[in-house]
Write a protein that holds these residues in place. Structure first.
Motif, mmCIF file in Angstrom:
data_model
loop_
_atom_site.group_PDB
_atom_site.id
_atom_site.type_symbol
_atom_site.label_atom_id
_atom_site.label_comp_id
_atom_site.label_asym_id
_atom_site.label_seq_id
_atom_site.Cartn_x
_atom_site.Cartn_y
_atom_site.Cartn_z
ATOM 1 N N GLY A 114 -64.724 -70.102 -16.711
ATOM 2 C CA GLY A 114 -64.398 -71.295 -18.295
ATOM 3 C C GLY A 114 -64.396 -70.160 -19.481
ATOM 4 O O GLY A 114 -64.452 -70.754 -20.482
ATOM 5 N N ALA A 115 -64.887 -68.748 -19.400
ATOM 6 C CA ALA A 115 -64.946 -68.062 -20.439
ATOM 7 C C ALA A 115 -63.505 -67.128 -20.584
ATOM 8 O O ALA A 115 -63.015 -66.867 -19.196
ATOM 9 N N GLY A 116 -63.402 -66.355 -21.105
ATOM 10 C CA GLY A 116 -62.414 -65.407 -21.975
ATOM 11 C C GLY A 116 -61.181 -65.690 -21.731
ATOM 12 O O GLY A 116 -60.444 -67.269 -21.720
ATOM 13 N N VAL A 117 -60.658 -64.995 -21.779
ATOM 14 C CA VAL A 117 -58.513 -65.086 -21.532
ATOM 15 C C VAL A 117 -58.557 -66.031 -20.116
ATOM 16 O O VAL A 117 -57.209 -66.263 -20.124
ATOM 17 N N LEU A 118 -59.214 -65.895 -19.378
ATOM 18 C CA LEU A 118 -59.044 -66.030 -18.103
ATOM 19 C C LEU A 118 -60.048 -67.097 -17.083
ATOM 20 O O LEU A 118 -60.715 -66.920 -16.172
ATOM 21 N N PRO A 119 -60.050 -67.872 -17.756
ATOM 22 C CA PRO A 119 -61.343 -69.139 -17.764
ATOM 23 C C PRO A 119 -61.589 -69.070 -15.976
ATOM 24 O O PRO A 119 -62.635 -69.801 -15.966
ATOM 25 N N GLU A 120 -60.812 -68.987 -15.905
ATOM 26 C CA GLU A 120 -60.640 -69.677 -13.681
ATOM 27 C C GLU A 120 -60.980 -68.674 -12.965
ATOM 28 O O GLU A 120 -61.059 -68.540 -11.761
ATOM 29 N N LEU A 121 -60.956 -66.954 -13.765
ATOM 30 C CA LEU A 121 -60.960 -66.264 -12.662
ATOM 31 C C LEU A 121 -62.429 -65.923 -12.108
ATOM 32 O O LEU A 121 -62.579 -65.617 -10.646
ATOM 33 N N LEU A 122 -63.771 -66.905 -12.309
ATOM 34 C CA LEU A 122 -64.684 -66.604 -11.364
ATOM 35 C C LEU A 122 -65.312 -67.520 -11.009
ATOM 36 O O LEU A 122 -65.233 -68.763 -12.310
ATOM 37 N N ASP A 212 -59.818 -54.241 -27.004
ATOM 38 C CA ASP A 212 -58.746 -55.372 -28.620
ATOM 39 C C ASP A 212 -59.641 -56.638 -28.422
ATOM 40 O O ASP A 212 -58.467 -57.210 -27.910
ATOM 41 N N GLY A 213 -60.387 -56.660 -28.659
ATOM 42 C CA GLY A 213 -60.461 -58.378 -28.690
ATOM 43 C C GLY A 213 -61.857 -58.581 -27.564
ATOM 44 O O GLY A 213 -61.911 -57.621 -26.451
ATOM 45 N N GLU A 214 -62.896 -59.174 -27.101
ATOM 46 C CA GLU A 214 -63.598 -59.479 -25.804
ATOM 47 C C GLU A 214 -62.425 -60.809 -25.445
ATOM 48 O O GLU A 214 -63.455 -61.343 -24.974
ATOM 49 N N VAL A 215 -61.981 -59.957 -23.839
ATOM 50 C CA VAL A 215 -61.321 -60.868 -23.657
ATOM 51 C C VAL A 215 -61.577 -61.604 -22.488
ATOM 52 O O VAL A 215 -61.269 -62.893 -22.371
ATOM 53 N N ASN A 216 -63.006 -60.884 -22.514
ATOM 54 C CA ASN A 216 -63.543 -61.337 -20.672
ATOM 55 C C ASN A 216 -64.647 -62.395 -21.555
ATOM 56 O O ASN A 216 -65.648 -62.992 -21.277
#
Length: 283
Positions: A114-122, A212-216
C-alpha cells in the motif's frame, strides 16, 4: 533528548529549545524515526540487521517509548524549535547548510504493502537495514550495488502560522517541512517565510541518499548532524508563496500540491516570480 524533540507534528506554539543570533553556526543532532516506529525497541530492531548495541544511538533508546506522535500525524522525529533572534512575521529566513555529518554508519529503507508508487508490489512491511561505508562515501545496498551518499535533511521548517496551530510533519507546506529535496546537501541554501517571532526552526527526517522522490515511501533514512547558519531578511517573506532554494548551480523553485499537475504549475509560477523579483524581468 526527549525534552528537545517532538514527533509527527510541526507546532506553532512550542517553546524554543535554544536561542541563536543571526549568522551564528548552529549544530543540531537529529534522530531518525526508523527503529522507533516498530514494535521492537531500537536495540532489538537494529540487531535484526546485524547492528551491535554500541552502534545504536543512546538518544534513540531514550526517546523510544517516551516521545510518541499524536494519532493520525506523521512519524518523524524533529529537533527544535530554534529561536532566531530578530526574525519577525513577514521576514524571510535564509537557512544555509554549512555541513552535514553522519552519526551512525547505517540507514534504513522502509516500505510496505500500500506504500509508494507501486502499492500492490509487496504483501508485508519491509525494513532494509543498509550499512554505510563512510570512508568510501557509499551505501552498501547489496553485494553488487553501491549507492553514492549525498546526505541532507528531509525536513527543514519554520513554525506554521498561529491559526494553523499544529500540522502533521508528513505533507510539506509554505513553512517548509517534509520537502525531501535531495539538492539540499552541504553548501545549499533554503529560504522560508517567517510566521512567528523567532521563526522557530525545526529539522529532522535525515537521509543518507535519495532518488528523485521517495518512490517506495522512504529514502535511506539515517541520523545526521547538520550545521546551519541562519540569516534574517527583513520583510522579504511576503514575496514567498512557497519555499525557495539554491545551490552552486541552480535556483530551485517549488510548488506543493497533492495534484502533481498543480504542483508543477505552482513551481513554474514561482520560477517566473523569482526571475521577476530577483532579475528584473517582466512576466
Amino acid at each position: 533528548t526527549p525534552d528537545t524533540v517532538i514527533r509527527g507534528i510541526i507546532p506553532a506554539n512550542r517553546a524554543p529549545i535554544m536561542r541563536v543570533k543571526p549568522g551564528q553556526h548552529v549544530t543540531i543532532d537529529t534522530l531518525s524515526h526508523q527503529g522507533l516506529n516498530t514494535g521492537d525497541d531500537p536495540i532489538a530492531f537494529f540487531a535484526r540487521g546485524g547492528i551491535a548495541r554500541e552502534q545504536v544511538l543512546q538518544d534513540a533508546v531514550d526517546v523510544y517509548g517516551r516521545v510518541k506522535p499524536p494519532p493520525g500525524m506523521g512519524a518523524h522525529v524533529l529537533t527544535g524549535p530554534v529561536y532566531v533572534e530578530g526574525a519577525e512575521p513577514g521576514d524571510m529566513l535564509e537557512v544555509r547548510v554549512i555541513d552535514v555529518k553522519f552519526r551512525v554508519p547505517y540507514g534504513v529503507n522502509a516500505t510496505n504493502k500500500g506504500a509508494g508508487v507501486l502499492p500492490e508490489l509487496l504483501n508485508e512491511p519491509v525494513f532494509k537495514i543498509i550499512r554505510l561505508d563512510l570512508a568510501r562515501n557509499v551505501a552498501l545496498f547489496s553485494p553488487e550495488i553501491e549507492v553514492p551518499l549525498a546526505p541532507f535533511m528531509g525536513i527543514m521548517a519554520v513554525a506554521p502560522p498561529a491559526d494553523m496551530a499544529t500540522v502533521s510533519s508528513r505533507p510539506p507546506g509554505a513553512f517548509g517541512g517534509n520537502l525531501d529535496l535531495k539538492q539540499l546537501t552541504r553548501g545549499s541554501t533554503l529560504y522560508l517565510p517567517v510566521y512567528n517571532a523567532g521563526a522557530l526552526f525545526f529539522t529532522g527526517d535525515a537521509h543518507a541518499a535519495q532518488g528523485d522522490g521517495e518512490v517506495n515511501g522512504t529514502a535511506i533514512e539515517t541520523s545526521l548532524t547538520p550545521t546551519f547558519q541562519f540569516i534574517v531578511h527583513k520583510a522579504k517573506g511576503k514575496n514567498l508563496v512557497w519555499p525557495r532554494a539554491e545551490n552552486a548551480t541552480h535556483y530551485i523553485s517549488m510548488g506543493v500540491d497533492k495534484d502533481l499537475n498543480l504542483a508543477m504549475k505552482g513551481a513554474t509560477q514561482e520560477a517566473v516570480n523569482i526571475l521577476m523579483q530577483e532579475k528584473g524581468l517582466t512576466a
